[in-house]
Scaffold this motif. Structure first.
Motif, mmCIF file in Angstrom:
data_model
loop_
_atom_site.group_PDB
_atom_site.id
_atom_site.type_symbol
_atom_site.label_atom_id
_atom_site.label_comp_id
_atom_site.label_asym_id
_atom_site.label_seq_id
_atom_site.Cartn_x
_atom_site.Cartn_y
_atom_site.Cartn_z
ATOM 1 N N ASN A 6 -5.880 6.041 5.209
ATOM 2 C CA ASN A 6 -4.560 6.137 4.564
ATOM 3 C C ASN A 6 -4.355 7.450 3.817
ATOM 4 O O ASN A 6 -3.234 7.942 3.743
ATOM 5 C CB ASN A 6 -4.359 4.992 3.571
ATOM 6 N N ASN A 65 4.815 3.473 5.107
ATOM 7 C CA ASN A 65 3.567 2.785 5.439
ATOM 8 C C ASN A 65 3.799 1.501 6.224
ATOM 9 O O ASN A 65 3.050 1.202 7.162
ATOM 10 C CB ASN A 65 2.750 2.515 4.175
ATOM 11 N N ASN A 96 -0.938 9.458 4.207
ATOM 12 C CA ASN A 96 0.001 9.441 3.081
ATOM 13 C C ASN A 96 0.226 10.829 2.493
ATOM 14 O O ASN A 96 1.338 11.155 2.077
ATOM 15 C CB ASN A 96 -0.470 8.467 2.004
ATOM 16 N N SER A 121 -3.052 4.977 -1.977
ATOM 17 C CA SER A 121 -3.632 4.662 -0.667
ATOM 18 C C SER A 121 -4.652 3.535 -0.812
ATOM 19 O O SER A 121 -4.748 2.661 0.062
ATOM 20 C CB SER A 121 -4.289 5.895 -0.052
#
Length: 160
Positions: A125, A27, A129, A101
């Protein structure tokens, strides 16, 4: 797979550490647009809090319901160990991706003070993810952590 609560706790610590560290690097690299030592350092600095959040969510929020769905709805006693591992892993990864997330979006919102973008960051996200977390869990983290776990703690060595 762990056979009792103590084994489950040890296994969860190992798995959370692996997944949180790698997903943090992933990330931060996405956010910075590159993979570098600075990215690894930034991810490492954020690791302790992320690890605590993930452990808490895994142990107290996700594990029970995920295993309930896996063993209550998706698996039968005759299913093999591999199917059980894959099913439980999928049932654990999906809710953890949603939760972590949100954690990541909150972390960015706190540091940038962009609270109005929180919902969009979280929703953005989730698929990003999931694309990394599910294969990571099934193909890399799961096999490595299971091997490390059973090497360090042979079956029957960790008492209930």
């Amino acid at each position: 797979m762990p056979r009792n609560k103590r084994e489950s706790l040890i296994y969860t610590v190992l798995m959370c550490a692996f997944m949180v560290l790698w997903m943090s690097i992933y990330n931060v690299a996405l956010h910075n647009g590159e993979l570098s030592w600075q990215v690894v350092e930034e991810a490492w600095l954020g690791f302790p809090i992320g690890f605590v959040v993930a452990m808490f969510c895994d142990w107290f929020v996700v594990s029970g319901p995920a295993k309930g769905v896996a063993f209550g709805k998706l698996l039968k006693p005759h299913h093999g160990d591999l199917r059980k591992v894959i099913t439980v892993s999928c049932c654990m990864v999906l809710p953890m991706v949603f939760i972590m997330s949100l954690y990541g979006a909150l972390e960015v919102a706190v540091t940038t003070q962009q609270w109005s973008k929180l919902l969009m960051m979280w929703l953005t996200n989730i698929p990003i993810n999931l694309i990394m977390a599910l294969p990571l869990q099934l193909l890399i983290a799961g096999p490595i952590v299971r091997k490390l776990f059973r090497t360090a703690f042979p079956e029957g060595k960790v008492l209930a």
